[in-house]
Enzyme design. Structure first.
Site, PDB file in Angstrom:
ATOM      1  N   LYS A  68      -1.934   0.983 -15.444  1.00 37.50           N
ATOM      2  CA  LYS A  68      -3.465   1.050 -14.244  1.00 37.50           C
ATOM      3  C   LYS A  68      -4.014   2.359 -14.969  1.00 37.50           C
ATOM      4  O   LYS A  68      -3.758   3.357 -15.839  1.00 37.50           O
ATOM      5  CB  LYS A  68      -2.830   2.137 -13.045  1.00 37.50           C
ATOM      6  CG  LYS A  68      -2.662   1.178 -11.852  1.00 37.50           C
ATOM      7  CD  LYS A  68      -1.398   2.020 -11.062  1.00 37.50           C
ATOM      8  CE  LYS A  68      -3.231   1.722  -9.874  1.00 37.50           C
ATOM      9  NZ  LYS A  68      -1.982   2.863  -9.341  1.00 37.50           N
TER      10      LYS A  68
HETATM   11  C1  E4P Z   1      -3.755   1.995  -6.052  1.00 41.09           C
HETATM   12  O1  E4P Z   1      -4.696   1.643  -6.540  1.00 41.09           O
HETATM   13  C2  E4P Z   1      -4.954   3.539  -5.067  1.00 41.09           C
HETATM   14  O2  E4P Z   1      -4.488   4.458  -6.778  1.00 41.09           O
HETATM   15  C3  E4P Z   1      -4.448   3.742  -4.434  1.00 41.09           C
HETATM   16  O3  E4P Z   1      -4.109   3.076  -3.126  1.00 41.09           O
HETATM   17  C4  E4P Z   1      -5.744   4.806  -3.374  1.00 41.09           C
HETATM   18  O4  E4P Z   1      -5.114   5.200  -2.241  1.00 41.09           O
HETATM   19  P1  E4P Z   1      -6.033   6.125  -0.804  1.00 41.09           P
HETATM   20  O5  E4P Z   1      -7.667   6.414  -1.071  1.00 41.09           O
HETATM   21  O6  E4P Z   1      -5.230   6.053   0.172  1.00 41.09           O
HETATM   22  O7  E4P Z   1      -5.256   7.505  -1.755  1.00 41.09           O
END
Ligand code: E4P
Length: 227
Positions: free
Chosen positions: A86
């Site tokens: 990522k």
């Molecule tokens: C996933 O790729 C993200 O890091 C994550 O879903 C962020 O989620 P949040 O806004 O609930 O922290």
């Protein structure tokens, strides 16, 4: 459409993998830190629990392209199996995505807030983009609309990048991005479990059980047949 767990909690991952059709696990630095465990052993355990086939997404920490690329290679080397790295969609991040594509390392572009963020990431070679639905909503934007527009841009311009919608706070948001054409969703374990929940289901199942028991005096169809 993919269903991915957004968590690093081994017990919750184990439970969902056992019961539901799960395609993988996403993590981010905040999710990892929440578990208060050494980083790589925990990821190795997640890999063991989900197996080599399911996708495991791990985010870089570095903020410049050169170090992001180095971290990405390290993540892939240590974890093995089906790993995606990522990368946040900063200028440095997009540079890293381009280089990683050239080197055959699969990426997910994260922190996507607008359709043009997603377009750039896809063009740079990201395999997935992760639009942050609830965080967009919290900024008085419209997360579902952003997902709809990203899927439209990708399909109109034949971009093979997939949309793994992320950041959810309720089931309705998940339902809406499914309708918007997202290729997958990643959500917290509690929210994935909530996809199953409906008071009528339990009520119906109990009525079926009771009808059967009242007639045959057994809780099982097989026991009844054997008699
Ligand atoms: C996933 O790729 C993200 O890091 C994550 O879903 C962020 O989620 P949040 O806004 O609930 O922290």
């Amino acid at each position: 459409m993919q269903l991915v767990i957004d968590s690093a909690n081994i017990d919750k991952i184990k439970k969902l993998i056992e019961f539901l059709p799960i395609d993988g696990v996403t993590t981010n630095p905040s999710i990892i830190v929440k578990e208060q465990k050494p980083f790589f052993p925990m990821l190795e355990e997640i890999r063991y629990v989900i197996g080599e086939e399911k996708e495991l997404f791990v985010q870089v920490i570095a903020t410049n392209a050169k170090d992001m690329v180095e971290e990405a290679k390290y993540i892939c080397k240590v974890l093995g199996g089906n790993v995606l790295v990522k990368i946040p969609v900063t200028m440095e991040g997009i540079k890293a995505i381009k280089q990683l594509k050239r080197e055959g390392i699969r990426t997910l572009a994260t922190t996507i807030y607008t359709p043009v963020n997603a377009y750039l990431a896809a063009k740079a070679g990201a395999e997935y983009v992760a639009p942050y639905v609830n965080r967009i909503d919290n900024l008085t934007g419209n997360g579902v609309k952003v997902v709809t527009e990203i899927t439209e841009v990708f399909s109109r311009h034949n971009l093979s990048c997939k949309v793994l919608a992320a950041s959810f706070k309720n089931v309705q948001q998940i339902h809406n991005v499914c309708l918007a054409g997202a290729h997958g969703v990643t959500a917290a374990p509690e929210l994935i479990e909530a996809l199953v929940e409906h008071p009528s289901i339990e009520e119906n199942v109990e009525k079926f059980r009771k009808d059967w028991f009242d007639q045959y005096g057994e809780e099982s169809l097989i026991l009844n047949v054997k008699k």
